[in-house]
Enzyme design. Sequence first.
Site, short mmCIF file in Angstrom:
data_model
loop_
_atom_site.label_atom_id
_atom_site.label_comp_id
_atom_site.label_asym_id
_atom_site.label_seq_id
_atom_site.Cartn_x
_atom_site.Cartn_y
_atom_site.Cartn_z
CG HIS A 1 12.48 36.98 -66.14
ND1 HIS A 1 13.76 36.82 -65.65
CD2 HIS A 1 12.37 36.13 -67.19
CE1 HIS A 1 14.40 35.90 -66.39
NE2 HIS A 1 13.56 35.46 -67.31
CG ASP B 1 14.14 29.70 -66.90
OD1 ASP B 1 13.05 29.33 -67.35
OD2 ASP B 1 14.89 30.53 -67.47
CG HIS C 1 16.38 33.36 -69.37
ND1 HIS C 1 15.59 32.39 -69.93
CD2 HIS C 1 16.94 34.05 -70.39
CE1 HIS C 1 15.66 32.49 -71.25
NE2 HIS C 1 16.47 33.50 -71.56
CG ASP D 1 14.87 28.57 -70.42
OD1 ASP D 1 15.24 27.99 -69.39
OD2 ASP D 1 14.39 29.73 -70.41
ZN LIG Z 1 14.08 31.23 -69.11
#
Ligand SMILES: [Zn+2]
Lengths: 563, 437
Positions: free
Chosen positions: B112, B151, B153, B240
Amino acid sequence: MIIGLDVGGTNIDAVLLKGKSVIEVAKVPYDPSAILEGICEAVDKLTRDIDPGEVKRVNLSTTISTNAVLEGRTSPVGMILESGPGLEASFLACGEENVFLDGYIDHRGQEVAPFSENLVHEASRRFKRRGILAAGIVTKFSVRNPSHELKAKNLLGGDFNPVTMGHALSGKLNFPRRVFSTYLNSAVYDRFNSFAKAIKRAFEERGIKAPVNVLKADGGTMSLAKAVSFPVYTILSGPSASVMGCWILSNFSKDAVILDIGGTTTDISFLAGGVPLLEPQGINIGKYPTLVRAIFSYSIALGGDSAVRVEEGRLIIGPRREGPPAALGGSRPTPTDALIVKGQLDFGNKKRAYLAIKELGQAIGMEPEDVANLILEKMGNMIKEEVEGLLMELNSRPVYTIQELLYGEKIKPQKAILIGGPAKALSSVISQKLKIPCEVPDNYQVANAIGAALSRITAEVTLIADTAQGFMTVPELGVRKRIDRSFTPEEARREAIKLLKERAVFLGALPEDIETEIIEESCFNMVRGFYTVGKNIRVKAQVKPGLISLGEEKVEKDVESKE
Amino acid sequence: MLKAKNKLGLVFFPAFDWAISPSHPEREERLLYTLDQVHEEGIADIEGIKFYNPLLADDKDIERVHFCVPDVPSVVTQSHRVSAGGAIAAARAVLEGKVTKAFAVVRPPGHHAHRVVYGDRGFCIINIEAIMLEHIRSTFGPKRVAIVDTDCHHGDGTQDIYWNDKDTLFISIHQDGRTLYPGTGFPDEMGGPGAFGYTVNIPLPPHTGEEGFLYVIENLVLPIIKDYNPDLIVNSAGQDNHYTDPITNMNFTAQGYARLTDRLNPDIAVLEGGYSIEGALPYVNLGIILALAGLDYSHVKEPDYDPEKIKQPNWINDYIKRLCEELYQRWLRKDDAARKMFEGKDFVQRKKRIYYDTIGIMENQEEIIKVCKSCSGYIVIKSKCDLGYSILAITIPRDACPRCIDEAHKTYESADQGDYSGIYLQDRANDEFNIKK
Ligand SMILES: [Zn+2]
Ligand SMILES: [Zn+2]
């Protein structure tokens, strides 16, 4: 007085000590199929002039279990294994019979599924059908929760002996190594047991009533009576006898490299901060990696008797021994011959040594003296490269905290301690190559026997407390008990030390020899959702490896004088 | 004894002495049970698997990727240098030929972290894959690389950094941004004028399971990678998507991750997120390790694994099928689309608002990319944030043409220090970094 015995590959080295001083030394060649007779001969030589009753302790390092494994003279073992999800486990089927259970315990020691008891009954039938008496039981994560191993042992009943359980051998995580360690322990049990009985009888016949301890691969000892349950610990104790001897004789408190230069091999070990460095996981025994704690020792095929030859105009030393040095009638020149030519060793037929070295020299157009120098130079370089390679590897062992990664201690030897036949003669070239001072301790010829004689009983325990579950586990002792949710790291430390002391006494330690320390410690907050639900506390404690306390003889003499 | 089919390097660094805060998901305990599992399985004893310690990413490694404001030492902690350095150690082991594959199981994560960095967002400060990759490129020469971010996200930081770089194909598979942080990663985010179409976003609906993920890999990701033909494949291996993860809504499994890894066959994998520290991470990491090593992973299953319970709903099958078809068509027509969008333009401008959730600040950014026929074009960023900083940052890409280098330097030199709290120049063509304050 103390007797120290080290059963080596071809000789038994033995010393009789009074305090730290050497009273008598014996070197007895022996037939590996008659270790007991060899030991008795050595003991008889040592005690020729004394009353055997005066011997207060016998410490011995024996190859009985090692040889049993290396020569395949072990008992058949029936293994009961529980592997759960993870690696495909068929490679662990090391027993003559192997039965896999269907239960599982997870990484926190929580039972995910029980096993079907029928499988253990089935195992029992199969073992009996094949006449197998020795059994081993290992379940994954049994060091987090030994209950499945304990339950399986119960179900197996009293029909097998020994029944080794994985959790009792080591507190470390490593299921495959635990399986192999357990297997080996059961496999050598019988041979070691009969050896122990024979030793006991032989010593009694000689009027030696002193306690007998055996050396472990980690440089500590345990009583012969207890060693019977854990014979796997005695495997490969030879190098540890030498390292302990060097440590005791040199009394050095910083980092050092220890070189035991023999006829065909050189064993390399280290002191880190003045303490013998251990293998990170455990020792390899034959083809089996194990969890057996051991002093780090790396053997290279280079020694005083390594054959030297010329190949394409270059000198090559080793890796094989092709008979004795030329000076002793061998057909090939060796580093020992080079040392004889240089006048640094004085034995055998010097002329033969000279001629053999001269012949080498002619092949590369060099004078005999120069060739002798070149051989030693080359040998020094080979040792240097190996030592540097090992240090590089040891200093990059995985670490798990930023603190250790950034500021962790690295091993940086400040001294080389040399033992073995050519140690004295080689010390200057080794010192020059490694660029550190070199020490050859007094009595270095029997360093191994001295190491065995003076090593003390050691033990370790691992304590894992999971306050969220409300359980504490000490695998080495088979302990799993309820704890309070408020259990603290301090309590964990106290508990570990208390259990360690009990353990050491159980293994035969004298109270004055139990010097304990915490060697690993961590505490993790366990958070689920947004709440702290407990602590995961891990403590490892050990009896410091070291010298037995030598006060006892004095104390006993005082007592005698009062009578 | 077991022997790995592929020589595998493992950098396993759980940073047991570091946390964002005591009860934060990114805390000391995160990899505790995973390391226990790896130790108990005896992974270190498998022939061909070797463990390495992390290296330490230095300022230069970080400045090749980021504009840290006000500077690197002020925002980057040792733990982040170690995490990025772990990825570097893994990649070096591969590029130096010591191993054929490597996996960096490190924390904290990095995907991120955007090009401009004011602090922590989404548990990330610096982008560990990008720092690794630029270290590799500057050490071992140019490389065409595909980064596949698995991931849960959206890998918005990695997307931002490689937005205009067609030597880096960025593919992100993630839970639909309408249902999860950071709320981006839609199919129409496709890259800048120099690399249009080389950013591929694959948003999946909540509750996507094994079937859906493996369908996407097989029918979209692998065909695109085959077309692209990279020198290296990097997997941002966040975990995740697991059905037990506490902060996401997917139905993926350890078996699924292992099979995905097996099919994707990355050269280097780097752990990203994944916060189901007991139920998922020990098994998912084990599965990935075994798959990378070419070992049997068929017995790696969560203790509570039940394929029926986590089966994805039927409508998701159809949805994903259509999505993959549409995205592959976009991939095939990316050059046409780029021509239509950028022809005749000198500059392309983007405005972004970037929220730093961990430290609670908002950044306003204006990014201007030069449209150049000879290179991918330099980038000028004006950025302001709540902390009071206002910066001008200029990036010269690795492939920059002399004219772009010249123009970018002139922009840097002529910028007035009175107008900004800092003026930054990241010259990748000459591997230099300068700040005017
Ligand atoms: Zn994540
Ligand atoms: Zn240009």
